[in-house]
Design a protein around this motif. Structure first.
Motif, PDB file in Angstrom:
ATOM      1  N   TYR A  22     -90.682 -14.881  -0.920  1.00  0.00           N
ATOM      2  CA  TYR A  22     -92.606 -15.078  -1.507  1.00  0.00           C
ATOM      3  C   TYR A  22     -92.820 -16.246  -0.450  1.00  0.00           C
ATOM      4  O   TYR A  22     -92.473 -16.663   0.390  1.00  0.00           O
ATOM      5  CB  TYR A  22     -93.018 -16.104  -2.767  1.00  0.00           C
ATOM      6  N   THR A  23     -94.293 -15.515  -0.345  1.00  0.00           N
ATOM      7  CA  THR A  23     -95.454 -16.432   1.266  1.00  0.00           C
ATOM      8  C   THR A  23     -95.805 -17.459   0.254  1.00  0.00           C
ATOM      9  O   THR A  23     -95.308 -18.371  -0.897  1.00  0.00           O
ATOM     10  CB  THR A  23     -96.135 -15.009   1.216  1.00  0.00           C
ATOM     11  N   ARG A  24     -96.105 -18.194   1.317  1.00  0.00           N
ATOM     12  CA  ARG A  24     -96.177 -20.071   1.481  1.00  0.00           C
ATOM     13  C   ARG A  24     -97.031 -20.618   0.484  1.00  0.00           C
ATOM     14  O   ARG A  24     -97.452 -21.484  -0.581  1.00  0.00           O
ATOM     15  CB  ARG A  24     -96.639 -20.734   2.796  1.00  0.00           C
ATOM     16  N   HIS A  25     -98.046 -19.792  -0.182  1.00  0.00           N
ATOM     17  CA  HIS A  25     -99.184 -19.522  -1.331  1.00  0.00           C
ATOM     18  C   HIS A  25     -98.419 -19.520  -2.619  1.00  0.00           C
ATOM     19  O   HIS A  25     -99.326 -19.919  -3.307  1.00  0.00           O
ATOM     20  CB  HIS A  25    -100.662 -18.520  -0.896  1.00  0.00           C
ATOM     21  N   ALA A  26     -97.239 -19.255  -2.827  1.00  0.00           N
ATOM     22  CA  ALA A  26     -96.929 -18.521  -3.967  1.00  0.00           C
ATOM     23  C   ALA A  26     -97.132 -19.905  -4.630  1.00  0.00           C
ATOM     24  O   ALA A  26     -97.182 -20.343  -6.006  1.00  0.00           O
ATOM     25  CB  ALA A  26     -94.924 -18.141  -3.785  1.00  0.00           C
ATOM     26  N   ARG A  27     -95.967 -21.250  -4.115  1.00  0.00           N
ATOM     27  CA  ARG A  27     -96.217 -22.390  -4.351  1.00  0.00           C
ATOM     28  C   ARG A  27     -97.481 -22.829  -4.835  1.00  0.00           C
ATOM     29  O   ARG A  27     -97.369 -23.741  -6.317  1.00  0.00           O
ATOM     30  CB  ARG A  27     -95.455 -23.820  -2.901  1.00  0.00           C
ATOM     31  N   ASP A  28     -98.410 -23.185  -3.995  1.00  0.00           N
ATOM     32  CA  ASP A  28     -99.426 -23.942  -4.485  1.00  0.00           C
ATOM     33  C   ASP A  28    -100.076 -22.647  -6.137  1.00  0.00           C
ATOM     34  O   ASP A  28    -100.853 -23.813  -6.943  1.00  0.00           O
ATOM     35  CB  ASP A  28    -100.749 -23.039  -3.661  1.00  0.00           C
ATOM     36  N   ILE A 212     -96.112 -16.184 -14.771  1.00  0.00           N
ATOM     37  CA  ILE A 212     -95.674 -16.793 -13.501  1.00  0.00           C
ATOM     38  C   ILE A 212     -94.949 -15.653 -13.116  1.00  0.00           C
ATOM     39  O   ILE A 212     -95.002 -15.443 -11.621  1.00  0.00           O
ATOM     40  CB  ILE A 212     -94.748 -17.063 -14.380  1.00  0.00           C
ATOM     41  N   PHE A 213     -94.308 -14.134 -14.181  1.00  0.00           N
ATOM     42  CA  PHE A 213     -94.404 -13.530 -12.979  1.00  0.00           C
ATOM     43  C   PHE A 213     -95.515 -12.644 -12.234  1.00  0.00           C
ATOM     44  O   PHE A 213     -94.842 -11.730 -11.241  1.00  0.00           O
ATOM     45  CB  PHE A 213     -93.981 -12.111 -14.164  1.00  0.00           C
ATOM     46  N   SER A 214     -96.581 -13.029 -12.391  1.00  0.00           N
ATOM     47  CA  SER A 214     -98.079 -12.662 -12.323  1.00  0.00           C
ATOM     48  C   SER A 214     -97.919 -12.438 -10.531  1.00  0.00           C
ATOM     49  O   SER A 214     -97.781 -11.860  -9.151  1.00  0.00           O
ATOM     50  CB  SER A 214     -98.850 -11.853 -13.390  1.00  0.00           C
ATOM     51  N   VAL A 215     -97.631 -13.930 -10.959  1.00  0.00           N
ATOM     52  CA  VAL A 215     -97.291 -14.720  -9.484  1.00  0.00           C
ATOM     53  C   VAL A 215     -96.504 -14.335  -8.217  1.00  0.00           C
ATOM     54  O   VAL A 215     -96.679 -14.368  -7.253  1.00  0.00           O
ATOM     55  CB  VAL A 215     -97.519 -16.397  -9.446  1.00  0.00           C
ATOM     56  N   LEU A 216     -94.955 -14.172  -9.014  1.00  0.00           N
ATOM     57  CA  LEU A 216     -94.708 -14.219  -8.355  1.00  0.00           C
ATOM     58  C   LEU A 216     -94.013 -12.266  -7.619  1.00  0.00           C
ATOM     59  O   LEU A 216     -93.631 -11.688  -6.592  1.00  0.00           O
ATOM     60  CB  LEU A 216     -92.723 -13.793  -9.449  1.00  0.00           C
ATOM     61  N   THR A 217     -94.874 -10.931  -8.568  1.00  0.00           N
ATOM     62  CA  THR A 217     -94.745  -9.930  -8.447  1.00  0.00           C
ATOM     63  C   THR A 217     -95.700 -10.700  -6.505  1.00  0.00           C
ATOM     64  O   THR A 217     -95.482  -9.078  -5.727  1.00  0.00           O
ATOM     65  CB  THR A 217     -94.991  -9.084  -9.082  1.00  0.00           C
ATOM     66  N   HIS A 218     -97.021 -10.671  -6.986  1.00  0.00           N
ATOM     67  CA  HIS A 218     -97.927 -10.936  -5.603  1.00  0.00           C
ATOM     68  C   HIS A 218     -97.474 -10.906  -4.481  1.00  0.00           C
ATOM     69  O   HIS A 218     -97.483 -10.289  -3.382  1.00  0.00           O
ATOM     70  CB  HIS A 218     -98.961 -11.173  -6.520  1.00  0.00           C
ATOM     71  N   TYR A 219     -97.205 -12.629  -4.523  1.00  0.00           N
ATOM     72  CA  TYR A 219     -96.693 -13.031  -3.440  1.00  0.00           C
ATOM     73  C   TYR A 219     -95.340 -12.511  -2.749  1.00  0.00           C
ATOM     74  O   TYR A 219     -95.053 -12.787  -1.468  1.00  0.00           O
ATOM     75  CB  TYR A 219     -96.675 -14.337  -3.678  1.00  0.00           C
TER      76      TYR A 219
END
Length: 395
Positions: A22-28, A212-219
């Motif tokens: 995932y990109t670095r923005h995923a954690r945020d 959570i999956f929405s964020v993971l999929t996007h990033y």
């Protein structure tokens, strides 16, 4: 290896597990979600936590440093239902969703009931499980609930301590409670009936997982390594179960596993040591026949010997000239052996590689032949055990 270096390497592995996907923005973005959840990596020995949400840390009382790299078992205690834990493990082994009500423990030893929902995260390009997401919804106390948030009778010293001073502190806290009080505490927890999750709490778990999956999929899409909730079916790639991957991941030697039942007998597993030896990335190896290691000066008679051993399902050992990704050559002391399942049928072939660099091995080390046979033995046990378990599950 010094302990500090070992811890640093372990920390790097944990961080890379998340950042490589995932990109670095995923954690945020994940950190902004109000829910309690963790993300774990089944490919790392011990299936450790690689991400923990602020909500999870607040719920359990642990710091991020105490959680990352640790298995989820540290939150279990003496009254945690073994049946529920086995149910979770079975879901992980079978790479499917599961939802149970579980009694877990905070850092200070106090128990709490929660609704635990776990889901696998699949790679869209290969269908392999890359992570598991676990959502924890604390259950509201019902009328007459017997589990209270006080007392230290269930403190687990092996989990909570970082020093001898901390051990003394926990022990002194335990001694504050008289034996009769501790006995009453344990008896009260023992007779407590498992909580039931309300419909609202169940919906909260589903909503949290969706977010959570929405964020993971996007990033993950931004990195080109897209993940998804459902496995993509790719007919020409043989997928291994998470349990087998975990077992094989403990082997430090260079080796590959190939599937003779698929067209062109592709590699379905490659160890980290193999990738380091050859210079290839995992996605450049999986799904391909081992012939890419050959080159202009590779002896054809040796290749014929390998093909014959595979055809007759017999082991063989050869010394063959192979080539790395950067086109540099190396002599490969190669051992190939069939791997049979519990029914006796050949399920895979394992190829163990040792670079023959004409250097004398340390007299205390195993010989190349013994090192290869030890790898073959571990692989055979892992495959046979898994097929026996799968067979009993289906019956």
């Amino acid at each position: 290896m010094p302990m500090e270096l070992e811890q640093e390497l372990g920390s790097t592995t944990i961080q890379r597990s998340f950042d490589a996907r995932y990109t670095r923005h995923a954690r945020d973005s994940l950190g902004e979600l109000p829910d309690s959840f963790t993300i774990t990596d089944p490919s790392i020995p011990g299936h450790p936590i690689v991400f923990a949400s602020p909500g999870f840390l607040k719920l359990t009382g642990y710091s991020l440093r105490e959680v990352l790299g640790r298995p989820a078992a540290i939150f279990q205690g003496p009254r945690t239902s073994r049946k529920s834990v086995i149910e979770i493990r079975e879901a992980v082994r079978e790479e499917r969703n599961a939802q149970v009500v579980l009694l877990n423990y905070r850092r200070d030893g106090t128990p709490f009931w929660m609704l635990f929902r776990v889901s696998p995260v699949f790679s869209s390009d290969g269908g392999a499980v890359v992570h598991f997401v676990a959502v924890q919804v604390p259950l509201q106390k019902k009328e007459g609930s017997g589990v209270r948030d006080f007392g230290f009778g269930c403190c687990r010293k092996e989990v909570c301590v970082d020093s001898l001073a901390e051990i003394d502190r926990v022990c002194s806290l335990e001694q504050v409670l008289e034996p009769d009080v501790r006995a009453l505490w344990d008896a009260e927890v023992e007779r407590e009936e498992p909580c039931e999750a309300s419909d609202d709490e169940k919906r909260s778990a589903v909503t949290a997982m969706d977010s959570i999956f929405s964020v993971l999929t996007h990033y993950s899409e931004a990195t080109g390594r897209l993940v998804c909730r459902k496995r993509s079916s790719i007919p020409d790639v043989g997928l291994l179960s998470t349990s087998l991957i975990i077992s094989l991941g403990r082997i430090k030697q260079s080796f590959v596993l190939t599937n003779p039942h698929l067209p062109d007998m592709p590699i379905v597993y490659a160890s980290d040591a193999f990738l380091k030896l050859t210079g290839y990335a995992k996605n450049e190896v999986l799904g391909h026949n081992c012939r890419f290691l050959g080159g202009t000066d590779t002896d054809t008679s040796t290749l014929h010997l390998i093909r014959e051993s595979i055809k007759t399902e017999q082991p063989c050992t050869v010394r063959i000239l192979n080539y790395r990704k950067d086109k540099s050559s190396f002599w490969n002391f190669l051992h190939i052996s069939p791997v049979r399942d519990a029914s006796g049928k050949v399920a895979y072939f394992v190829g163990v590689q040792i670079e023959d660099n004409n250097k004398n091995d340390d007299s205390h080390c195993l010989s190349p032949e013994k090192r290869q046979l030890s790898v073959v033995g571990v692989v055979k046990v892992a495959v046979r055990s898994l097929s026996m378990t799968a067979g009993s599950s289906e019956s």
